[in-house]
Design a protein around this motif. Structure first.
Motif, PDB file in Angstrom:
ATOM      1  N   ARG A  42      54.563  28.042  49.071  1.00  0.00           N
ATOM      2  CA  ARG A  42      54.965  29.209  48.393  1.00  0.00           C
ATOM      3  C   ARG A  42      54.007  30.084  47.332  1.00  0.00           C
ATOM      4  O   ARG A  42      54.287  30.903  46.977  1.00  0.00           O
ATOM      5  CB  ARG A  42      55.962  28.523  47.291  1.00  0.00           C
ATOM      6  N   MET A  43      52.863  29.485  47.628  1.00  0.00           N
ATOM      7  CA  MET A  43      51.503  30.200  46.918  1.00  0.00           C
ATOM      8  C   MET A  43      51.212  31.642  47.703  1.00  0.00           C
ATOM      9  O   MET A  43      51.267  31.502  48.832  1.00  0.00           O
ATOM     10  CB  MET A  43      50.526  29.186  46.648  1.00  0.00           C
ATOM     11  N   PRO A  44      50.391  32.386  47.011  1.00  0.00           N
ATOM     12  CA  PRO A  44      49.885  33.526  47.703  1.00  0.00           C
ATOM     13  C   PRO A  44      48.815  32.975  48.572  1.00  0.00           C
ATOM     14  O   PRO A  44      48.376  31.772  48.555  1.00  0.00           O
ATOM     15  CB  PRO A  44      49.015  34.188  46.695  1.00  0.00           C
ATOM     16  N   SER A  45      48.556  33.450  49.611  1.00  0.00           N
ATOM     17  CA  SER A  45      47.439  33.206  51.012  1.00  0.00           C
ATOM     18  C   SER A  45      46.200  32.966  50.270  1.00  0.00           C
ATOM     19  O   SER A  45      45.901  33.300  49.100  1.00  0.00           O
ATOM     20  CB  SER A  45      47.449  34.063  51.986  1.00  0.00           C
ATOM     21  N   ALA A  46      45.270  32.078  51.034  1.00  0.00           N
ATOM     22  CA  ALA A  46      43.983  31.869  50.624  1.00  0.00           C
ATOM     23  C   ALA A  46      43.290  33.051  50.369  1.00  0.00           C
ATOM     24  O   ALA A  46      42.543  33.324  49.454  1.00  0.00           O
ATOM     25  CB  ALA A  46      43.358  30.761  51.412  1.00  0.00           C
ATOM     26  N   ALA A  47      43.479  34.136  51.264  1.00  0.00           N
ATOM     27  CA  ALA A  47      42.659  35.285  51.309  1.00  0.00           C
ATOM     28  C   ALA A  47      43.172  36.098  49.767  1.00  0.00           C
ATOM     29  O   ALA A  47      42.201  36.575  49.052  1.00  0.00           O
ATOM     30  CB  ALA A  47      43.017  36.174  52.296  1.00  0.00           C
ATOM     31  N   SER A  48      44.310  36.147  49.428  1.00  0.00           N
ATOM     32  CA  SER A  48      44.896  36.598  48.364  1.00  0.00           C
ATOM     33  C   SER A  48      44.177  36.178  47.014  1.00  0.00           C
ATOM     34  O   SER A  48      43.833  36.592  46.016  1.00  0.00           O
ATOM     35  CB  SER A  48      46.431  36.819  48.236  1.00  0.00           C
ATOM     36  N   LEU A  49      44.249  34.747  46.915  1.00  0.00           N
ATOM     37  CA  LEU A  49      43.783  34.123  45.873  1.00  0.00           C
ATOM     38  C   LEU A  49      42.363  34.066  45.715  1.00  0.00           C
ATOM     39  O   LEU A  49      41.801  34.295  44.430  1.00  0.00           O
ATOM     40  CB  LEU A  49      44.205  32.395  46.125  1.00  0.00           C
ATOM     41  N   ASP A  50      41.545  34.148  46.853  1.00  0.00           N
ATOM     42  CA  ASP A  50      40.081  34.393  46.804  1.00  0.00           C
ATOM     43  C   ASP A  50      39.678  35.810  46.156  1.00  0.00           C
ATOM     44  O   ASP A  50      39.000  36.046  45.401  1.00  0.00           O
ATOM     45  CB  ASP A  50      39.579  34.367  48.108  1.00  0.00           C
ATOM     46  N   LYS A  51      40.648  36.929  46.640  1.00  0.00           N
ATOM     47  CA  LYS A  51      40.415  38.166  46.108  1.00  0.00           C
ATOM     48  C   LYS A  51      40.824  38.423  44.742  1.00  0.00           C
ATOM     49  O   LYS A  51      40.040  39.023  43.874  1.00  0.00           O
ATOM     50  CB  LYS A  51      41.347  39.290  47.160  1.00  0.00           C
ATOM     51  N   PHE A  52      41.799  37.792  44.201  1.00  0.00           N
ATOM     52  CA  PHE A  52      42.460  37.510  42.842  1.00  0.00           C
ATOM     53  C   PHE A  52      41.189  37.101  41.949  1.00  0.00           C
ATOM     54  O   PHE A  52      40.851  37.831  40.874  1.00  0.00           O
ATOM     55  CB  PHE A  52      43.568  36.874  42.905  1.00  0.00           C
ATOM     56  N   SER A  53      40.751  35.747  42.362  1.00  0.00           N
ATOM     57  CA  SER A  53      39.897  35.298  41.495  1.00  0.00           C
ATOM     58  C   SER A  53      38.361  36.259  41.191  1.00  0.00           C
ATOM     59  O   SER A  53      37.915  36.406  40.194  1.00  0.00           O
ATOM     60  CB  SER A  53      39.437  33.679  42.046  1.00  0.00           C
ATOM     61  N   TYR A  54      38.232  36.677  42.513  1.00  0.00           N
ATOM     62  CA  TYR A  54      36.751  37.336  42.473  1.00  0.00           C
ATOM     63  C   TYR A  54      36.896  38.845  41.679  1.00  0.00           C
ATOM     64  O   TYR A  54      36.226  39.252  40.757  1.00  0.00           O
ATOM     65  CB  TYR A  54      36.654  38.064  43.874  1.00  0.00           C
ATOM     66  N   ARG A  55      38.150  39.442  41.611  1.00  0.00           N
ATOM     67  CA  ARG A  55      38.251  40.526  41.062  1.00  0.00           C
ATOM     68  C   ARG A  55      38.398  40.387  39.553  1.00  0.00           C
ATOM     69  O   ARG A  55      37.881  41.215  38.543  1.00  0.00           O
ATOM     70  CB  ARG A  55      39.535  41.392  41.620  1.00  0.00           C
ATOM     71  N   ILE A  56      39.072  39.244  39.038  1.00  0.00           N
ATOM     72  CA  ILE A  56      39.189  38.946  37.779  1.00  0.00           C
ATOM     73  C   ILE A  56      37.940  38.723  37.237  1.00  0.00           C
ATOM     74  O   ILE A  56      37.373  39.300  36.142  1.00  0.00           O
ATOM     75  CB  ILE A  56      40.184  37.762  37.559  1.00  0.00           C
ATOM     76  N   ASN A  57      37.050  37.694  38.038  1.00  0.00           N
ATOM     77  CA  ASN A  57      35.519  37.646  37.310  1.00  0.00           C
ATOM     78  C   ASN A  57      34.611  38.773  37.336  1.00  0.00           C
ATOM     79  O   ASN A  57      33.782  38.911  36.485  1.00  0.00           O
ATOM     80  CB  ASN A  57      35.020  36.343  38.276  1.00  0.00           C
ATOM     81  N   ALA A  58      34.771  39.630  38.279  1.00  0.00           N
ATOM     82  CA  ALA A  58      34.010  40.815  38.243  1.00  0.00           C
ATOM     83  C   ALA A  58      34.215  41.691  37.394  1.00  0.00           C
ATOM     84  O   ALA A  58      33.402  42.449  36.802  1.00  0.00           O
ATOM     85  CB  ALA A  58      34.080  41.572  39.760  1.00  0.00           C
ATOM     86  N   ALA A  59      35.604  41.775  36.859  1.00  0.00           N
ATOM     87  CA  ALA A  59      35.899  42.634  35.970  1.00  0.00           C
ATOM     88  C   ALA A  59      35.462  42.377  34.503  1.00  0.00           C
ATOM     89  O   ALA A  59      35.302  43.223  33.762  1.00  0.00           O
ATOM     90  CB  ALA A  59      37.479  42.905  35.884  1.00  0.00           C
ATOM     91  N   VAL A  60      35.348  41.112  34.180  1.00  0.00           N
ATOM     92  CA  VAL A  60      35.356  40.754  33.011  1.00  0.00           C
ATOM     93  C   VAL A  60      33.509  40.256  32.616  1.00  0.00           C
ATOM     94  O   VAL A  60      32.990  40.381  31.631  1.00  0.00           O
ATOM     95  CB  VAL A  60      35.790  39.378  32.656  1.00  0.00           C
TER      96      VAL A  60
END
Length: 361
Positions: free
Chosen positions: A256-274
């Motif tokens: 039921r979680m987002p796919s691994a690719a989506s989670l990978d992108k999410f984590s990267y974008r959050i860290n890169a933004a801050v």
């Protein structure tokens, strides 16, 4: 007037404490609502099958060549659409249906959980404001106050992502659980009575430097949560791809979680933004140190570990741009960087001494 002001400040400090405990009670209700959402979602057929990955399903979902006819009967082959993958070796897997698993009742409890989280956030934010009014300064003079503001900002960042229509409700249970833990530590072991700051901290840089440090830590936490979930989901997808059958509980949760690719992108974008803001935090701290202590950098433990954290996140971002350092390797590096931030806060403040050590905690 002095006695009246002191009594007023004491009343505000007491109100702040009551608001913090009230927010913990509301967050606890949100925790149980999220648990209920996941329980009802596990009973959903959609939730059990939507994100399942098998070699047959992967083959069936492969883009096909489309044939269309132009004027005059000429057959034209259209190239299949290419799916861009976030990490090296990432699978083209759809996101799961979320904690509610596609069930109406599960979704209802999920929305109730979010509503309770909003209420808890407002109450806790009021507690932080009351604390600031009671001490007549920025409420970041010790670890207790830092913890309160950190958890408030973390919840606020999560709610902001929801308000921007981002699919992050899957983060709710993890967030509320960790916030309850954070507030429990703050009220049990880190509580410090309202007091004034030491002279070195009487500066407008307190509002600038510490506020950005708190914001960065809260957002880094969300990125770290995404990295942890990515590792679990990636392992789950690998098991399915290899033809193995994960356990029933693991399947029910992870599909039921987002796919691994989506989670990978999410984590990267959050860290890169801050990350740029964390750079500013260190620069602002150096400027403040120059004003307060007459030097910009003195290799104080807090300064050293702030720089180590910066290097770790810089390496992570660089690794993401390198072909051989994506996916799990990058996720481990992101978690190491966040561990440096946690050590910089708890470990350095409690176990090491330096110019940043004030009032014990």
């Amino acid at each position: 007037m002095t006695l009246l002001a002191a009594a007023t400040n004491e009343s505000l400090a007491d109100l702040s404490n009551k608001l913090v405990y009230a927010s913990m009670a509301v967050y606890t209700l949100a925790f149980f609502a999220h648990i209920t959402e996941w329980v009802f979602g596990s009973r959903s057929k959609v939730g059990r099958t939507a994100a399942a990955l098998t070699p047959a399903a992967a083959a069936a979902s492969a883009p096909a060549v489309q044939v269309r006819t132009k004027g005059g009967g000429t057959a034209v082959l259209d190239k299949p659409k290419v799916v861009t993958r976030v990490a090296s070796g990432a699978r083209d897997v759809p996101d799961g249906p979320g904690a509610a698993g596609g069930t109406e009742k599960g979704d209802l409890y999920g929305r109730i959980a979010v509503s309770l989280t909003v209420l808890g956030f407002l109450i806790e934010a009021s507690g932080v404001v009351s604390r600031a009014m009671s001490v007549e300064r920025a409420p970041w003079g010790n670890m207790y106050e830092f913890n309160l503001t950190f958890s408030t900002v973390a919840v606020g960042a999560y709610l902001m992502l929801l308000a921007l229509k981002k699919n992050v409700r899957w983060l709710g249970l993890i967030l509320v659980t960790s916030i309850l833990l954070d507030l429990g530590i703050a009220t049990t072991w880190l509580y410090t009575a309202s007091d004034q700051l030491v002279p070195a901290l009487h500066s407008y840089w307190l509002w600038i430097h510490v506020s950005t440090a708190i914001f960065c830590g809260a957002v880094f936490y969300i990125g770290a949560a995404g990295a942890v979930l990515y590792l679990f989901r990636d392992s789950y997808e690998s098991h399915l791809e290899a033809g193995r059958t994960p356990g029933r509980f693991r399947t029910s949760v992870l599909e039921r979680m987002p796919s691994a690719a989506s989670l990978d992108k999410f984590s990267y974008r959050i860290n890169a933004a801050v990350f740029p803001l964390w750079t500013f935090t260190i620069v602002a701290g150096a400027i403040w140190a120059g004003d307060a202590w007459g030097r910009y950098w003195g290799w104080d433990p807090k300064e050293v570990w702030s720089f180590v954290t910066w290097v770790a996140y810089a390496c992570y971002l660089h690794a993401r741009a390198t072909a051989g350092w994506k996916g799990r390797k990058a996720a481990y590096l992101a978690l190491f960087a966040f561990a440096c931030w946690i050590w910089n806060y708890y470990g350095v403040n409690i176990l090491l001494s330096g110019k940043h050590s004030y009032a014990g905690v």
